[in-house]
Design an enzyme around this catalytic site. Structure first.
Site, PDB file in Angstrom:
ATOM      1  N   TYR A  98      -4.130  -1.105  -8.881  1.00 21.47           N
ATOM      2  CA  TYR A  98      -5.518  -0.877  -9.948  1.00 21.47           C
ATOM      3  C   TYR A  98      -5.608  -1.671 -11.168  1.00 21.47           C
ATOM      4  O   TYR A  98      -6.832  -1.914 -11.516  1.00 21.47           O
ATOM      5  CB  TYR A  98      -5.646   0.684 -10.121  1.00 21.47           C
ATOM      6  CG  TYR A  98      -6.048   1.470  -8.854  1.00 21.47           C
ATOM      7  CD1 TYR A  98      -7.286   1.629  -8.810  1.00 21.47           C
ATOM      8  CD2 TYR A  98      -4.954   1.718  -7.909  1.00 21.47           C
ATOM      9  CE1 TYR A  98      -7.788   2.326  -7.746  1.00 21.47           C
ATOM     10  CE2 TYR A  98      -5.410   2.474  -6.863  1.00 21.47           C
ATOM     11  CZ  TYR A  98      -6.856   2.694  -6.743  1.00 21.47           C
ATOM     12  OH  TYR A  98      -7.117   3.467  -5.665  1.00 21.47           O
ATOM     13  N   GLU A 140      -4.604   9.585  -3.523  1.00 21.62           N
ATOM     14  CA  GLU A 140      -3.914   8.621  -2.909  1.00 21.62           C
ATOM     15  C   GLU A 140      -2.329   9.147  -3.084  1.00 21.62           C
ATOM     16  O   GLU A 140      -1.580   9.324  -2.049  1.00 21.62           O
ATOM     17  CB  GLU A 140      -3.920   7.094  -3.196  1.00 21.62           C
ATOM     18  CG  GLU A 140      -5.168   6.537  -2.664  1.00 21.62           C
ATOM     19  CD  GLU A 140      -5.857   5.299  -3.471  1.00 21.62           C
ATOM     20  OE1 GLU A 140      -4.912   4.569  -4.094  1.00 21.62           O
ATOM     21  OE2 GLU A 140      -7.040   5.106  -3.349  1.00 21.62           O
TER      22      GLU A 140
HETATM   23  C1  HEM Z   1     -11.515   1.882  -8.658  1.00 24.57           C
HETATM   24  C2  HEM Z   1     -11.283   1.001  -7.764  1.00 24.57           C
HETATM   25  C3  HEM Z   1     -11.476   0.650  -6.641  1.00 24.57           C
HETATM   26  C4  HEM Z   1     -12.769   0.941  -5.863  1.00 24.57           C
HETATM   27  C5  HEM Z   1     -13.842   1.411  -6.008  1.00 24.57           C
HETATM   28  C6  HEM Z   1     -12.493   0.703  -4.333  1.00 24.57           C
HETATM   29  C7  HEM Z   1     -13.307   0.636  -3.286  1.00 24.57           C
HETATM   30  C8  HEM Z   1     -13.180   0.386  -1.864  1.00 24.57           C
HETATM   31  C9  HEM Z   1     -14.036   0.542  -0.851  1.00 24.57           C
HETATM   32  C10 HEM Z   1     -15.407   1.196  -0.859  1.00 24.57           C
HETATM   33  C11 HEM Z   1     -13.480   0.121   0.279  1.00 24.57           C
HETATM   34  C12 HEM Z   1     -14.210   0.282   1.770  1.00 24.57           C
HETATM   35  C13 HEM Z   1     -13.845   1.434   2.248  1.00 24.57           C
HETATM   36  C14 HEM Z   1     -14.149   1.886   3.828  1.00 24.57           C
HETATM   37  O1  HEM Z   1     -15.323   2.296   3.704  1.00 24.57           O
HETATM   38  O2  HEM Z   1     -13.418   1.531   4.605  1.00 24.57           O
HETATM   39  C15 HEM Z   1     -12.181  -0.128  -0.066  1.00 24.57           C
HETATM   40  C16 HEM Z   1     -11.278  -0.643   0.828  1.00 24.57           C
HETATM   41  C17 HEM Z   1     -10.150  -1.462   0.583  1.00 24.57           C
HETATM   42  N1  HEM Z   1      -9.495  -1.549  -0.536  1.00 24.57           N
HETATM   43 FE1  HEM Z   1     -10.359  -0.699  -2.426  1.00 24.57          FE
HETATM   44  N2  HEM Z   1     -11.178   0.082  -4.174  1.00 24.57           N
HETATM   45  C18 HEM Z   1     -10.668   0.196  -5.269  1.00 24.57           C
HETATM   46  C19 HEM Z   1      -9.301  -0.329  -5.636  1.00 24.57           C
HETATM   47  C20 HEM Z   1      -8.552  -1.000  -4.791  1.00 24.57           C
HETATM   48  C21 HEM Z   1      -7.275  -1.630  -5.316  1.00 24.57           C
HETATM   49  C22 HEM Z   1      -6.797  -1.639  -6.816  1.00 24.57           C
HETATM   50  C23 HEM Z   1      -6.934  -2.533  -4.039  1.00 24.57           C
HETATM   51  C24 HEM Z   1      -5.998  -3.561  -4.035  1.00 24.57           C
HETATM   52  C25 HEM Z   1      -5.319  -4.483  -4.764  1.00 24.57           C
HETATM   53  C26 HEM Z   1      -7.879  -2.144  -3.119  1.00 24.57           C
HETATM   54  C27 HEM Z   1      -7.690  -2.736  -1.915  1.00 24.57           C
HETATM   55  C28 HEM Z   1      -8.568  -2.450  -0.684  1.00 24.57           C
HETATM   56  C29 HEM Z   1      -8.211  -2.863   0.614  1.00 24.57           C
HETATM   57  C30 HEM Z   1      -7.267  -3.839   1.010  1.00 24.57           C
HETATM   58  C31 HEM Z   1      -9.305  -2.218   1.124  1.00 24.57           C
HETATM   59  C32 HEM Z   1      -9.365  -2.435   2.874  1.00 24.57           C
HETATM   60  C33 HEM Z   1     -10.316  -3.667   2.794  1.00 24.57           C
HETATM   61  C34 HEM Z   1     -10.917  -4.185   4.237  1.00 24.57           C
HETATM   62  O3  HEM Z   1     -10.499  -3.309   5.241  1.00 24.57           O
HETATM   63  O4  HEM Z   1     -11.654  -5.054   4.360  1.00 24.57           O
HETATM   64  N3  HEM Z   1      -8.656  -1.489  -3.659  1.00 24.57           N
HETATM   65  N4  HEM Z   1     -11.957  -0.223  -1.330  1.00 24.57           N
END
Ligand code: HEM
Ligand SMILES: Cc1cc2nc3c(=O)[nH]c(=O)nc-3n(C[C@H](O)[C@H](O)[C@H](O)COP(=O)(O)OP(=O)(O)OC[C@H]3O[C@@H](n4cnc5c(N)ncnc54)[C@H](O)[C@@H]3O)c2cc1C
Length: 417
Positions: A98, A140
């Site tokens: 994060y 998480e």
């Molecule tokens: C407040 C911070 C964050 C928000 C608002 C956020 C938001 C999201 C959202 C909306 C999704 C798509 C969920 C779905 O409908 O499948 C997602 C997936 C994902 N997020 Fe986050 N995220 C955050 C932080 C992070 C962090 C810190 C990481 C790692 C560096 C991360 C890595 C990922 C990955 C790898 C996916 C799956 C991507 C994919 O399948 O293309 N996220 N996140």
């Protein structure tokens, strides 16, 4: 809860951030991957990056969360957070990630909005980010600890025991545990992340819904080859279907996912199209194992019977339920060789079948299909809270529904992929 100092600043800047948030998300990812290319090896899905769907989902979720903070501060957007948290833990995300996202997201906000980002504006958006980040980190942490794992121990190797051609494009894999450790249970409707090594040396993760109830030793999932047509073919689905065989080893996460079977004893209606039948197959299989006597109605749409994946398993399962029925719609024909309750020609029309009162509804299929079915259900008086849906990709719909509900809020994601 947003502080009194930040609330008016967020209200005033939400339209500007909302208007630019997709560009912010695009530059954020580019900047973050330049600095941390390792995040593209095994964590982020490069197909979703190429298509831009992950950028839109992130942007939509931040806009929806900020809107909710100012418009309905007493209500946390729980479904939105749960969906993201489950996806994150299925990838082994860690709290320290994060800080990386924070650094590059704020770089992108300043890069796009320039002088409009005064220290006061930056502080207010910083507060929004950390409120959302801590809500996710806490969920998480809870998900990892409920399963007794850490981010680096969500993965386990499985040996492919059976590979079965379901349809011209869909293959079912049955994998078996490789050691004596207990297999962690799944909730009906959950998915696993399968992580594979691509020919260019990069690992790529993809989610696949479990299609059979647990038996303590195996997992089963079905993969549909994605044809690119004028775009590249789907890389992981084609690799799994074409090159992974009986005896090979697959690395898979524990099962996660927030769209799971309601256990309150209500009738259940499953509505799917194409490969969207997979989470339904898993839930129906669980109902059979549990000896359910509930009224279970299965509606499925496909181009023809031969392209209906898992059709024998599903129809056998429904027939073994004392109170089950199955109805199919085929675009190319109106005939079935299976013991179904009704077969229809053309697109699904829920008005052609009886639906039980007070049921829980589960939808899965292409977004336009689910949007049409959900509208038809709501038209029939089904309460929105009784309809859950699974999206086979970043969810571009949920943030949109939330921002629609918050009047005056910034625009989130478009309504279709
Ligand atoms: C407040 C911070 C964050 C928000 C608002 C956020 C938001 C999201 C959202 C909306 C999704 C798509 C969920 C779905 O409908 O499948 C997602 C997936 C994902 N997020 Fe986050 N995220 C955050 C932080 C992070 C962090 C810190 C990481 C790692 C560096 C991360 C890595 C990922 C990955 C790898 C996916 C799956 C991507 C994919 O399948 O293309 N996220 N996140
Ligand atoms: C919760 C969940 C459950 C799922 N369950 C199942 C399931 O049970 N069965 C199943 O088959 N699938 C399931 N999926 C979908 C699955 O995870 C994969 O998304 C799917 O297999 C496609 O992956 P891929 O690597 O083959 O395609 P990708 O390579 O990721 O490609 C995806 C799309 O992006 C396009 N694309 C790729 N590169 C580019 C580029 N450079 N430019 C433009 N476009 C590009 C491709 O043409 C394709 O249309 C599920 C997904 C989720 C989120």
């Amino acid at each position: 809860m947003l502080s009194d100092r930040s609330r008016p600043v967020i209200e005033a800047t939400l339209p500007a951030v909302g208007e630019n948030i997709q560009e912010i998300a695009r530059r954020f990812y580019q900047h973050m991957f330049d600095a941390h290319p390792e995040l593209l090896d095994g964590l982020f899905n490069r197909g979703n990056q190429a298509e831009g769907t992950q950028q839109v989902a992130l942007a939509g979720s931040v806009a929806a969360f900020a809107s909710a903070l100012v418009q309905t501060p007493e209500q946390v957007p729980e479904r939105l957070l749960a969906r993201i948290a489950h996806k994150h833990v299925s990838l082994g995300l860690r709290p320290e990630h994060y800080d990386i996202v924070h650094e590059h997201l704020f770089w992108a906000i300043v890069d796009v909005l320039g002088d409009a980002v005064t220290p006061e504006v930056a502080a207010a958006w910083d507060e929004v980010y950390w409120l959302m980040a801590y809500a996710l980190i806490n969920q998480e942490r809870g998900l990892y600890s409920a399963r007794g794992v850490r981010p680096d121990t969500v993965w386990r190797d499985w040996r492919v025991e059976d590979k079965r051609q379901e349809t011209a494009d869909v293959v079912t894999f049955r994998v078996k545990r490789m050691d004596d450790r207990l297999v962690k249970t799944s909730l009906p409707g959950q998915y696993v992340t399968v992580k594979v090594l691509m020919p260019d040396g990069v690992h790529q993760p993809r989610q696949y819904s479990l299609t059979r109830a647990d038996d303590g030793e195996h997992r089963q999932f079905s993969v549909k080859r994605v044809h690119g047509n004028d775009k590249p073919d789907g890389e992981v689905s084609n690799l799994l279907v074409q090159t992974v065989d009986v005896g090979d080893v697959l690395t898979m996460s524990l099962p996660f996912g927030d769209v799971v079977l309601d256990d309150s004893g209500r009738p259940v209606v499953f509505i799917s199209a194409g490969i969207g039948v997979t989470p339904m197959a898993g839930m129906i299989s669980h109902l059979v194992h549990a000896g359910s006597h509930l009224p279970i109605t299965v509606l499925h749409a496909d181009s023809a019977e031969k392209s209906f994946p898992l059709r024998r398993q599903i129809v056998d399962d429904v027939r073994s339920l004392p109170n089950g029925s199955v109805h199919v719609w085929y675009e190319q024909e109106a005939a079935s060789d299976l013991p179904v309750d009704s077969v229809h020609n053309g697109m699904m029309d829920i008005g052609q079948v009886d639906l039980p009162d007070g049921a829980a509804y589960y939808l899965c299929g292409p977004l336009p299909f689910m949007q049409a079915v959900r509208s038809a259900l709501i038209e029939r008086g089904v309460p929105a809270r009784d309809i859950q849906y699974e999206v086979f990709g970043p969810d571009l719909w949920q943030a949109d529904l939330l921002t629609e509900r918050a009047p005056g809020a910034a625009a989130g994601a478009p309504t279709s992929a």
